[in-house]
Design an enzyme around this catalytic site. Structure first.
Site, PDB file in Angstrom:
ATOM      1  NE  ARG A 225      -4.285  -1.412   0.166  1.00 16.75           N
ATOM      2  CZ  ARG A 225      -4.452  -2.439  -0.657  1.00 16.75           C
ATOM      3  NH1 ARG A 225      -3.536  -2.713  -1.577  1.00 16.75           N
ATOM      4  NH2 ARG A 225      -5.538  -3.187  -0.597  1.00 16.75           N
ATOM      5  CG  HIS A 273      -3.465  -0.706  -6.712  1.00 21.08           C
ATOM      6  ND1 HIS A 273      -3.840  -0.085  -5.546  1.00 21.08           N
ATOM      7  CD2 HIS A 273      -3.520  -2.045  -6.431  1.00 21.08           C
ATOM      8  CE1 HIS A 273      -4.113  -0.985  -4.619  1.00 21.08           C
ATOM      9  NE2 HIS A 273      -3.921  -2.183  -5.136  1.00 21.08           N
TER      10      HIS A 273
HETATM   11  P1  NAP Z   1      -1.655 -11.404   5.089  1.00 22.40           P
HETATM   12  O1  NAP Z   1      -1.915 -12.803   4.670  1.00 22.40           O
HETATM   13  O2  NAP Z   1      -2.499 -10.809   6.149  1.00 22.40           O
HETATM   14  O3  NAP Z   1      -0.121 -11.328   5.522  1.00 22.40           O
HETATM   15  C1  NAP Z   1       0.426 -10.268   6.227  1.00 22.40           C
HETATM   16  C2  NAP Z   1       1.849 -10.598   6.639  1.00 22.40           C
HETATM   17  O4  NAP Z   1       2.432  -9.441   7.249  1.00 22.40           O
HETATM   18  C3  NAP Z   1       1.929 -11.719   7.689  1.00 22.40           C
HETATM   19  O5  NAP Z   1       3.073 -12.508   7.464  1.00 22.40           O
HETATM   20  C4  NAP Z   1       2.081 -10.952   8.995  1.00 22.40           C
HETATM   21  O6  NAP Z   1       2.786 -11.635  10.011  1.00 22.40           O
HETATM   22  C5  NAP Z   1       2.923  -9.779   8.540  1.00 22.40           C
HETATM   23  N1  NAP Z   1       2.747  -8.633   9.432  1.00 22.40           N
HETATM   24  C6  NAP Z   1       1.610  -8.020   9.805  1.00 22.40           C
HETATM   25  N2  NAP Z   1       1.858  -6.987  10.624  1.00 22.40           N
HETATM   26  C7  NAP Z   1       3.198  -6.961  10.780  1.00 22.40           C
HETATM   27  C8  NAP Z   1       4.080  -6.127  11.508  1.00 22.40           C
HETATM   28  N3  NAP Z   1       3.631  -5.101  12.257  1.00 22.40           N
HETATM   29  N4  NAP Z   1       5.407  -6.400  11.444  1.00 22.40           N
HETATM   30  C9  NAP Z   1       5.853  -7.429  10.714  1.00 22.40           C
HETATM   31  N5  NAP Z   1       5.074  -8.249   9.996  1.00 22.40           N
HETATM   32  C10 NAP Z   1       3.765  -8.021  10.019  1.00 22.40           C
HETATM   33  O7  NAP Z   1      -1.753 -10.412   3.842  1.00 22.40           O
HETATM   34  P2  NAP Z   1      -1.612 -10.793   2.285  1.00 22.40           P
HETATM   35  O8  NAP Z   1      -2.842 -11.453   1.794  1.00 22.40           O
HETATM   36  O9  NAP Z   1      -0.298 -11.490   2.094  1.00 22.40           O
HETATM   37  O10 NAP Z   1      -1.581  -9.326   1.630  1.00 22.40           O
HETATM   38  C11 NAP Z   1      -0.622  -8.363   2.005  1.00 22.40           C
HETATM   39  C12 NAP Z   1      -1.004  -7.003   1.456  1.00 22.40           C
HETATM   40  O11 NAP Z   1      -0.769  -6.942   0.048  1.00 22.40           O
HETATM   41  C13 NAP Z   1      -2.493  -6.658   1.563  1.00 22.40           C
HETATM   42  O12 NAP Z   1      -2.812  -6.184   2.848  1.00 22.40           O
HETATM   43  C14 NAP Z   1      -2.660  -5.587   0.502  1.00 22.40           C
HETATM   44  O13 NAP Z   1      -2.492  -4.318   1.072  1.00 22.40           O
HETATM   45  C15 NAP Z   1      -1.516  -5.856  -0.488  1.00 22.40           C
HETATM   46  N6  NAP Z   1      -2.005  -6.223  -1.833  1.00 22.40           N
HETATM   47  C16 NAP Z   1      -1.637  -5.447  -2.887  1.00 22.40           C
HETATM   48  C17 NAP Z   1      -2.039  -5.790  -4.161  1.00 22.40           C
HETATM   49  C18 NAP Z   1      -1.627  -5.007  -5.360  1.00 22.40           C
HETATM   50  O14 NAP Z   1      -2.166  -5.210  -6.443  1.00 22.40           O
HETATM   51  N7  NAP Z   1      -0.661  -4.136  -5.248  1.00 22.40           N
HETATM   52  C19 NAP Z   1      -2.842  -6.935  -4.345  1.00 22.40           C
HETATM   53  C20 NAP Z   1      -3.190  -7.687  -3.254  1.00 22.40           C
HETATM   54  C21 NAP Z   1      -2.762  -7.332  -1.979  1.00 22.40           C
HETATM   55  P3  NAP Z   1       2.259 -13.002  10.654  1.00 22.40           P
HETATM   56  O15 NAP Z   1       2.444 -14.037   9.568  1.00 22.40           O
HETATM   57  O16 NAP Z   1       3.145 -13.232  11.790  1.00 22.40           O
HETATM   58  O17 NAP Z   1       0.814 -12.789  11.006  1.00 22.40           O
HETATM   59  C1  GLV Z   2      -5.443  -5.187  -3.882  1.00 24.93           C
HETATM   60  O1  GLV Z   2      -4.782  -4.212  -3.700  1.00 24.93           O
HETATM   61  C2  GLV Z   2      -5.930  -6.025  -2.839  1.00 24.93           C
HETATM   62  O2  GLV Z   2      -5.792  -5.684  -1.668  1.00 24.93           O
HETATM   63  O3  GLV Z   2      -6.483  -7.098  -3.167  1.00 24.93           O
END
Ligand code: NAP
Ligand code: GLV
Length: 310
Positions: A225, A273
């Site tokens: 983000r 994005h």
């Molecule tokens: P997720 O499954 O919730 O994973 C989050 C990871 O971050 C987990 O490993 C978590 O640790 C770690 N984390 C959370 N808070 C932390 C902190 N304070 N310090 C260190 N590590 C921390 O999320 P996801 O599905 O992988 O998605 C991640 C992000 O990608 C989304 O929130 C979204 O903003 C972004 N995204 C972007 C796009 C795009 O097109 N650019 C698309 C999709 C998603 P733990 O494993 O220990 O819980």
């Molecule tokens: C895209 O940014 C998502 O959070 O799925």
């Protein structure tokens, strides 16, 4: 099953059509509304929402039972006082989101590792320069649904991979740290990929102080983000050579304003994005799985912990 669900979609600037078609085709769904609408929404039990959560929408849904982000991120929902504290909130955890994100990051790493811009320029000036490339050490901030998929694939693609998460994680072939070991992690890679959720604990985490802890001349890929990045700190770090370059897919303000300095910098790649966009045909299956859970009084899956903020 007799009972069927009434759903409201608030798709932001996404096309609601595939969601309407996919949900309407299910025997679990009775009616699908799209916000904004003048229809009577008294029966709506599920709200699907992409950014932003429109002001006043929840107050129109007296029968709302659960809510889902239409993407992986839930930062557009966190702290919104419209959402009752006890309302279950879920998000999309989908294999195509993970595959697309991994492919985007791989593309960015390849462009970086192979010096692709120089190769393209060399073609223009008929310059046969067989630019050498090295193994690249990549660090992933956030090892969740997307970060852990990326880590596994990067190992398979021959990268040296490091990872950091809130809680300890074991991923084969990946050296991981957690908790208070952020500085040790940051000192390892020459490319840092951010895949953290955006919340009160992670806002502005990509700042000058953090860049100072990375290897001089490192490269940043921010695909999580825009709120994670202190934009002026990135520009300072690039101008000083602390960082060599950055690929940015997400921004504090989207669309990125046309006069924003990022657009014209040679050391920044800007994409709008698009790293990983929800595939409705697949994500709908997850939503329907939870509709079935709800109708059968089973626990909901893919829930967000609103206290933890992700
Ligand atoms: P997720 O499954 O919730 O994973 C989050 C990871 O971050 C987990 O490993 C978590 O640790 C770690 N984390 C959370 N808070 C932390 C902190 N304070 N310090 C260190 N590590 C921390 O999320 P996801 O599905 O992988 O998605 C991640 C992000 O990608 C989304 O929130 C979204 O903003 C972004 N995204 C972007 C796009 C795009 O097109 N650019 C698309 C999709 C998603 P733990 O494993 O220990 O819980
Ligand atoms: C895209 O940014 C998502 O959070 O799925």
């Amino acid at each position: 099953m007799d009972k069927r669900l009434s759903v409201l979609i608030s798709p932001g600037n996404w096309d609601p059509k595939p969601w309407i078609i996919g949900l309407s085709a299910s025997e679990l769904i009775d009616e699908v509304h799209v916000w904004p609408t003048e229809a009577n929404l008294d029966r709506v039990e599920l709200l699907l929402v992409w950014q932003p959560l429109p002001e006043g929408v929840i107050s129109k849904l007296p029968n709302l039972k659960f809510l889902s982000s239409m993407g992986a991120g839930v930062d557009h929902l966190l702290g919104d006082s419209q959402i009752p504290r006890d309302l279950p909130v879920m998000r999309i955890v989908d294999k195509f989101l993970a595959i697309d994100m991994t492919n985007y990051v791989l593309m960015s790493l390849m462009i970086y590792q192979r010096n692709y811009h120089q190769l393209v320029y060399n073609q223009k000036i008929s310059n046969w320069d067989r630019i050498a490339y090295r193994k690249v050490k990549v660090g992933i901030l956030g090892l969740g649904a997307l970060g852990s998929h990326l880590a596994n694939q990067l190992v398979n693609s021959g990268f040296e991979v490091y990872g950091f998460s809130r809680n300890p994680k074991k991923i084969e072939g990946v050296k991981t740290w957690s908790g208070t070991d952020l500085d040790t992690f940051l000192a390892q890679p020459e490319v840092l990929v951010n895949l953290l959720p955006l919340n009160d604990h992670t806002r502005d985490v990509l700042n000058y102080e953090l860049f100072m802890k990375m290897q001089p001349g490192s490269y940043l890929i921010n695909v999580a983000r825009g709120g994670h990045l202190v934009e002026k700190d990135l520009i300072k770090a690039l101008d000083e050579g602390l960082l060599k370059g950055a690929t940015l897919d997400v921004f504090k303000q989207e669309p990125l304003p046309s006069d924003h300095p990022f657009w014209s910098r040679k050391d920044i790649i800007v994409t709008p994005h698009v790293a990983s966009v929800t595939t409705p045909g697949s994500a709908i299956n997850q939503v329907l799985e939870n509709c079935a859970n709800f109708l059968n009084n089973q626990p909901l899956a893919y829930l967000v912990d609103l206290e933890r903020q992700y």
